[in-house]
Design a protein around this motif. Sequence first.
Motif, PDB file in Angstrom:
ATOM      1  N   PRO A  25       0.919  -1.236  -0.039  1.00 11.85           N
ATOM      2  CA  PRO A  25      -0.098  -0.045   0.077  1.00 11.85           C
ATOM      3  C   PRO A  25       0.920   1.157   0.145  1.00 11.85           C
ATOM      4  CG  PRO A  25      -0.459  -1.268   2.008  1.00 11.85           C
ATOM      5  CD  PRO A  25       0.698  -1.889   1.267  1.00 11.85           C
ATOM      6  N   LEU A  26       0.303   2.212  -0.488  1.00 14.59           N
ATOM      7  CA  LEU A  26       1.044   3.482  -0.603  1.00 14.59           C
ATOM      8  C   LEU A  26       0.947   4.220   0.900  1.00 14.59           C
ATOM      9  CD1 LEU A  26       2.279   5.239  -2.782  1.00 14.59           C
ATOM     10  CD2 LEU A  26       0.172   6.624  -2.870  1.00 14.59           C
ATOM     11  N   LEU A  27      -0.167   4.208   1.556  1.00 11.92           N
ATOM     12  CA  LEU A  27      -0.339   4.987   2.837  1.00 11.92           C
ATOM     13  C   LEU A  27      -0.898   3.586   3.711  1.00 11.92           C
ATOM     14  CD1 LEU A  27      -0.269   7.125   4.625  1.00 11.92           C
ATOM     15  CD2 LEU A  27      -2.484   7.393   4.345  1.00 11.92           C
ATOM     16  N   GLU A  28      -0.483   3.447   4.871  1.00 14.41           N
ATOM     17  CA  GLU A  28      -1.025   2.268   5.678  1.00 14.41           C
ATOM     18  C   GLU A  28      -1.068   2.890   7.240  1.00 14.41           C
ATOM     19  OE1 GLU A  28      -0.257  -2.278   6.048  1.00 14.41           O
ATOM     20  OE2 GLU A  28       1.080  -1.236   5.293  1.00 14.41           O
ATOM     21  N   ILE A  31      -7.284   2.610  14.252  1.00 19.68           N
ATOM     22  CA  ILE A  31      -7.726   2.685  12.917  1.00 19.68           C
ATOM     23  C   ILE A  31      -6.397   1.712  12.004  1.00 19.68           C
ATOM     24  CG2 ILE A  31      -8.127   4.047  10.901  1.00 19.68           C
ATOM     25  CD1 ILE A  31     -10.282   4.420  12.988  1.00 19.68           C
ATOM     26  N   ASP A  32      -6.936   1.014  11.335  1.00 24.40           N
ATOM     27  CA  ASP A  32      -6.187   0.318  10.238  1.00 24.40           C
ATOM     28  C   ASP A  32      -6.834   0.605   8.904  1.00 24.40           C
ATOM     29  OD1 ASP A  32      -4.780  -1.405  12.044  1.00 24.40           O
ATOM     30  OD2 ASP A  32      -6.302  -3.101  12.286  1.00 24.40           O
ATOM     31  N   LEU A  33      -6.012   1.138   8.019  1.00 22.57           N
ATOM     32  CA  LEU A  33      -6.226   2.013   6.868  1.00 22.57           C
ATOM     33  C   LEU A  33      -5.242   1.447   5.892  1.00 22.57           C
ATOM     34  CD1 LEU A  33      -7.906   4.509   5.457  1.00 22.57           C
ATOM     35  CD2 LEU A  33      -6.072   5.607   6.264  1.00 22.57           C
ATOM     36  N   LYS A  34      -5.679   1.127   4.716  1.00 22.89           N
ATOM     37  CA  LYS A  34      -4.676   0.986   3.554  1.00 22.89           C
ATOM     38  C   LYS A  34      -5.281   1.539   2.404  1.00 22.89           C
ATOM     39  CE  LYS A  34      -2.687  -3.708   4.266  1.00 22.89           C
ATOM     40  NZ  LYS A  34      -3.592  -4.623   5.233  1.00 22.89           N
TER      41      LYS A  34
END
Length: 330
Positions: free
Chosen positions: A3-6, A27-30
């Motif tokens: 991922p670009l941002l995680e 928060i887990d964000l991909k």
Amino acid sequence: MQPLLETLDLHVSFATDQSPVPVVRGIDLKVGRGEIIGLVGESGSGKSVTCMAAMGLLDDNARLRGEIRWNGRKLHCQDDDAMSVLRGNELAMIFQDPMSALNPVQTIGKQLYEAIRLHSAKRIGRSELKQRATGLLSDVGVPAPEQRLKAYPHQLSGGLNQRVVIAMMLAGNPRLLIADEPTTALDVTVQAQIIDLLRSLRDQRGMSIILVTHDLGVVAETCDRVLVMYCGRVVESGPVAAVFQSPRHPYTRGLLASLPRIDSSDDALTPIPGVVPQPHEFGEGCTFAPRCPVASECCYSGSPAQQCSESDHLFSCFSPLPVQKTRAHR
Ligand SMILES: Nc1ncnc2c1ncn2[C@@H]1O[C@H](COP(=O)(O)OP(=O)(O)O)[C@@H](O)[C@H]1O
Ligand SMILES: [Mg+2]
């Protein structure tokens, strides 16, 4: 693919006179390359704080825990120099009110020239600056771009100013754009145009976008994946079609039921009863339980673990809604 941002188990709390207030709670964000992620949830659910954390732009009283990775590399958000290089080049953010990003006493041209200079390694002459600025304005659909260079922000409409802000941001050719309610302050028809513009930036430049919005219709049309946030947590996430066709969390269903539908004869909307609790009121159990139509006793005592509905469709609920085979959220 990486991922670009995680973000991994991202927590943000704010120091206050009393105890610290937790507003983002794991928060887990991909965000993948060229992907558009929708971030939805009522006001106060921590969407903006999550975005500001990723940008390294949190207020001084913020405390951050967990990890943020850019392109697989851990970001040290407290490292102001590294973050400002990243912000200048790879990451950009636009807000609800374009005027907050524009200088009211400088022409659009001057502000664009400055943005272009900032991102250029070599000195650029006046005529090339003008040419590039005009090009950027036409890329974002500003009509008669050359004339606009002489205008001041107050002489342009809100929609045009938002396009100018996007043009300034494109000067750095960022890989990820965080758009925090970029159309909330604009007329409906202009909103649609700005959303079209964001989508074309993704299609043409392969830019990744995090789109924070109240408008679930926009998410359905624009986003690849959606994260539904409530009280600082992601209660449900997944591919937009899967989540909207068969929401498993009652909060997601509630948001969908409060959405006006053009294809429905039933024009009464069903708002979610009650109000979003304030961060200092977050208790032990599921924070949505007091407003939830299907909550049972266990919902008040512990936090529900995350479950998987189908590939990549995740939700956290003790009383999940049954899987819908056909569209039937209302
Ligand atoms: N600097 C701050 N100090 C204390 N609380 C804050 C600060 N910034 C945001 N908050 C609180 O964090 C919560 C989440 O805010 P926000 O991320 O702006 O919500 P959303 O964007 O989802 O509407 C809110 O309760 C807000 O009052
Ligand atoms: Mg916000």
